[in-house]
Design a protein around this motif. Structure first.
Motif, PDB file in Angstrom:
ATOM      1  N   VAL A 172       0.853  -1.188   0.000  1.00  0.00           N
ATOM      2  CA  VAL A 172       0.000   0.000   0.000  1.00  0.00           C
ATOM      3  C   VAL A 172       0.886   1.234   0.000  1.00  0.00           C
ATOM      4  N   GLN A 173       0.392   2.295  -0.608  1.00  0.00           N
ATOM      5  CA  GLN A 173       1.149   3.546  -0.635  1.00  0.00           C
ATOM      6  C   GLN A 173       1.024   4.284   0.696  1.00  0.00           C
ATOM      7  N   PRO A 174       2.016   5.103   1.031  1.00  0.00           N
ATOM      8  CA  PRO A 174       1.898   5.916   2.250  1.00  0.00           C
ATOM      9  C   PRO A 174       0.603   6.722   2.245  1.00  0.00           C
ATOM     10  N   GLY A 175      -0.044   6.753   3.401  1.00  0.00           N
ATOM     11  CA  GLY A 175      -1.334   7.427   3.514  1.00  0.00           C
ATOM     12  C   GLY A 175      -2.520   6.532   3.241  1.00  0.00           C
ATOM     13  N   GLY A 176      -2.269   5.349   2.734  1.00  0.00           N
ATOM     14  CA  GLY A 176      -3.344   4.426   2.411  1.00  0.00           C
ATOM     15  C   GLY A 176      -3.835   3.637   3.610  1.00  0.00           C
ATOM     16  N   SER A 177      -4.773   2.737   3.337  1.00  0.00           N
ATOM     17  CA  SER A 177      -5.393   1.931   4.391  1.00  0.00           C
ATOM     18  C   SER A 177      -5.378   0.459   4.015  1.00  0.00           C
ATOM     19  N   LEU A 178      -5.385  -0.367   5.026  1.00  0.00           N
ATOM     20  CA  LEU A 178      -5.537  -1.805   4.868  1.00  0.00           C
ATOM     21  C   LEU A 178      -6.366  -2.318   6.030  1.00  0.00           C
ATOM     22  N   ARG A 179      -7.067  -3.413   5.775  1.00  0.00           N
ATOM     23  CA  ARG A 179      -7.809  -4.084   6.845  1.00  0.00           C
ATOM     24  C   ARG A 179      -7.341  -5.529   6.921  1.00  0.00           C
ATOM     25  N   LEU A 180      -6.765  -5.887   8.037  1.00  0.00           N
ATOM     26  CA  LEU A 180      -6.328  -7.251   8.261  1.00  0.00           C
ATOM     27  C   LEU A 180      -7.437  -8.038   8.957  1.00  0.00           C
ATOM     28  N   SER A 181      -7.505  -9.305   8.630  1.00  0.00           N
ATOM     29  CA  SER A 181      -8.451 -10.211   9.282  1.00  0.00           C
ATOM     30  C   SER A 181      -7.693 -11.418   9.808  1.00  0.00           C
ATOM     31  N   CYS A 182      -8.204 -11.978  10.886  1.00  0.00           N
ATOM     32  CA  CYS A 182      -7.636 -13.208  11.437  1.00  0.00           C
ATOM     33  C   CYS A 182      -8.785 -14.074  11.916  1.00  0.00           C
ATOM     34  N   ALA A 183      -8.916 -15.224  11.292  1.00  0.00           N
ATOM     35  CA  ALA A 183     -10.000 -16.137  11.634  1.00  0.00           C
ATOM     36  C   ALA A 183      -9.461 -17.345  12.384  1.00  0.00           C
ATOM     37  N   ALA A 184     -10.090 -17.638  13.498  1.00  0.00           N
ATOM     38  CA  ALA A 184      -9.733 -18.818  14.276  1.00  0.00           C
ATOM     39  C   ALA A 184     -10.657 -19.962  13.890  1.00  0.00           C
ATOM     40  N   SER A 185     -10.091 -21.148  13.746  1.00  0.00           N
ATOM     41  CA  SER A 185     -10.889 -22.309  13.385  1.00  0.00           C
ATOM     42  C   SER A 185     -10.385 -23.528  14.134  1.00  0.00           C
TER      43      SER A 185
ATOM     44  N   GLY B  77      -6.953 -24.216  28.097  1.00  0.00           N
ATOM     45  CA  GLY B  77      -6.689 -23.123  27.176  1.00  0.00           C
ATOM     46  C   GLY B  77      -5.242 -23.029  26.786  1.00  0.00           C
ATOM     47  N   LYS B  78      -5.006 -22.265  25.747  1.00  0.00           N
ATOM     48  CA  LYS B  78      -3.657 -22.117  25.225  1.00  0.00           C
ATOM     49  C   LYS B  78      -3.579 -20.818  24.436  1.00  0.00           C
ATOM     50  N   ASN B  79      -2.373 -20.307  24.307  1.00  0.00           N
ATOM     51  CA  ASN B  79      -2.129 -19.134  23.476  1.00  0.00           C
ATOM     52  C   ASN B  79      -1.691 -19.573  22.087  1.00  0.00           C
ATOM     53  N   TYR B  80      -2.335 -19.026  21.080  1.00  0.00           N
ATOM     54  CA  TYR B  80      -2.047 -19.423  19.698  1.00  0.00           C
ATOM     55  C   TYR B  80      -1.563 -18.232  18.879  1.00  0.00           C
ATOM     56  N   TRP B  81      -0.740 -18.545  17.857  1.00  0.00           N
ATOM     57  CA  TRP B  81      -0.239 -17.543  16.919  1.00  0.00           C
ATOM     58  C   TRP B  81      -0.636 -17.920  15.495  1.00  0.00           C
ATOM     59  N   GLY B  82      -0.893 -16.909  14.701  1.00  0.00           N
ATOM     60  CA  GLY B  82      -1.047 -17.115  13.272  1.00  0.00           C
ATOM     61  C   GLY B  82       0.312 -17.132  12.592  1.00  0.00           C
ATOM     62  N   GLN B  83       0.284 -17.338  11.266  1.00  0.00           N
ATOM     63  CA  GLN B  83       1.527 -17.468  10.522  1.00  0.00           C
ATOM     64  C   GLN B  83       2.087 -16.106  10.087  1.00  0.00           C
ATOM     65  N   GLY B  84       1.286 -15.077  10.197  1.00  0.00           N
ATOM     66  CA  GLY B  84       1.724 -13.734   9.833  1.00  0.00           C
ATOM     67  C   GLY B  84       1.315 -13.337   8.433  1.00  0.00           C
ATOM     68  N   THR B  85       1.112 -12.048   8.254  1.00  0.00           N
ATOM     69  CA  THR B  85       0.815 -11.498   6.927  1.00  0.00           C
ATOM     70  C   THR B  85       1.667 -10.250   6.729  1.00  0.00           C
ATOM     71  N   GLN B  86       2.265 -10.147   5.562  1.00  0.00           N
ATOM     72  CA  GLN B  86       3.194  -9.046   5.287  1.00  0.00           C
ATOM     73  C   GLN B  86       2.426  -7.782   4.908  1.00  0.00           C
ATOM     74  N   VAL B  87       2.786  -6.687   5.540  1.00  0.00           N
ATOM     75  CA  VAL B  87       2.285  -5.367   5.165  1.00  0.00           C
ATOM     76  C   VAL B  87       3.480  -4.515   4.767  1.00  0.00           C
ATOM     77  N   THR B  88       3.437  -3.997   3.553  1.00  0.00           N
ATOM     78  CA  THR B  88       4.510  -3.149   3.045  1.00  0.00           C
ATOM     79  C   THR B  88       3.925  -1.808   2.639  1.00  0.00           C
ATOM     80  N   VAL B  89       4.469  -0.749   3.225  1.00  0.00           N
ATOM     81  CA  VAL B  89       4.009   0.607   2.911  1.00  0.00           C
ATOM     82  C   VAL B  89       5.133   1.303   2.152  1.00  0.00           C
ATOM     83  N   SER B  90       4.889   1.531   0.886  1.00  0.00           N
ATOM     84  CA  SER B  90       5.930   2.093   0.034  1.00  0.00           C
ATOM     85  C   SER B  90       5.302   2.742  -1.188  1.00  0.00           C
ATOM     86  N   SER B  91       5.959   3.786  -1.666  1.00  0.00           N
ATOM     87  CA  SER B  91       5.507   4.419  -2.902  1.00  0.00           C
ATOM     88  C   SER B  91       6.244   3.829  -4.090  1.00  0.00           C
TER      89      SER B  91
END
Length: 120
Positions: free
Chosen positions: A12-25, A106-120
Motif C-alpha cells: 500500500v502507498q503511504p497514507g493508504g489503508s488496509l484491513r487485516l483479518s484473522c480467523a480462528a478455526s 486453554g492455550k495461546n495461539y499464533w497465526g503465521q503472519g501477513t506481510q504489510v509493506t508501505v511504500s511508494s
C-alpha cells in the motif's frame, strides 16, 4: 487442532489503508483476548493492539488514532483497520489469541503472519 489464519496484507502507498483479518478455526470452546503484533526487519515483535472477549481494547501508544481493532465473536474473527499508513508500519503482522478448547483447557495461539509493506 486450532488455527489462526491472517489475511488482508499487501503493498500500500503511504497514507493508504488496509484491513487485516484473522480467523480462528478448529476445536474452539471460546476465545478470550485477541491481539495483533507486528515485527519489522531487524526489530523485536511488538504489540499493536488487543481486544478482550467483552470488547475492551488497548493500543500501542504510538498507533492510537490510526489503527482500530475489532472482533466478530460469531465468526471467531479479529480485525485490524489500519489508516494513514506510513513506511514505518512495514512489518509482518501476527494474530495472537487466548483460546479455550474445553471449558478449562486453554492455550495461546499464533497465526503465521501477513506481510504489510508501505511504500511508494
Amino acid at each position: 487442532q486450532v488455527q489462526l489464519v491472517e489475511s488482508g496484507g499487501g503493498l500500500v502507498q503511504p497514507g493508504g489503508s488496509l484491513r487485516l483479518s484473522c480467523a480462528a478455526s478448529g476445536s474452539i470452546f471460546s476465545i478470550n483476548a485477541m491481539r495483533w503484533y507486528r515485527q519489522a526487519p531487524g526489530k523485536e515483535r511488538e504489540l499493536v493492539a488487543g481486544i478482550t472477549g467483552g470488547g475492551t481494547t488497548n493500543y500501542a501508544d504510538s498507533l492510537k488514532g490510526r489503527f482500530t481493532i475489532s472482533r466478530d465473536n460469531a465468526k471467531n474473527t479479529v480485525y485490524l483497520q489500519m489508516n494513514s499508513l506510513k513506511p514505518d508500519d512495514t512489518a509482518v503482522y501476527y494474530c495472537n489469541a487466548d483460546i479455550l478448547v474445553t471449558g478449562w483447557e486453554g492455550k495461546n495461539y499464533w497465526g503465521q503472519g501477513t506481510q504489510v509493506t508501505v511504500s511508494s
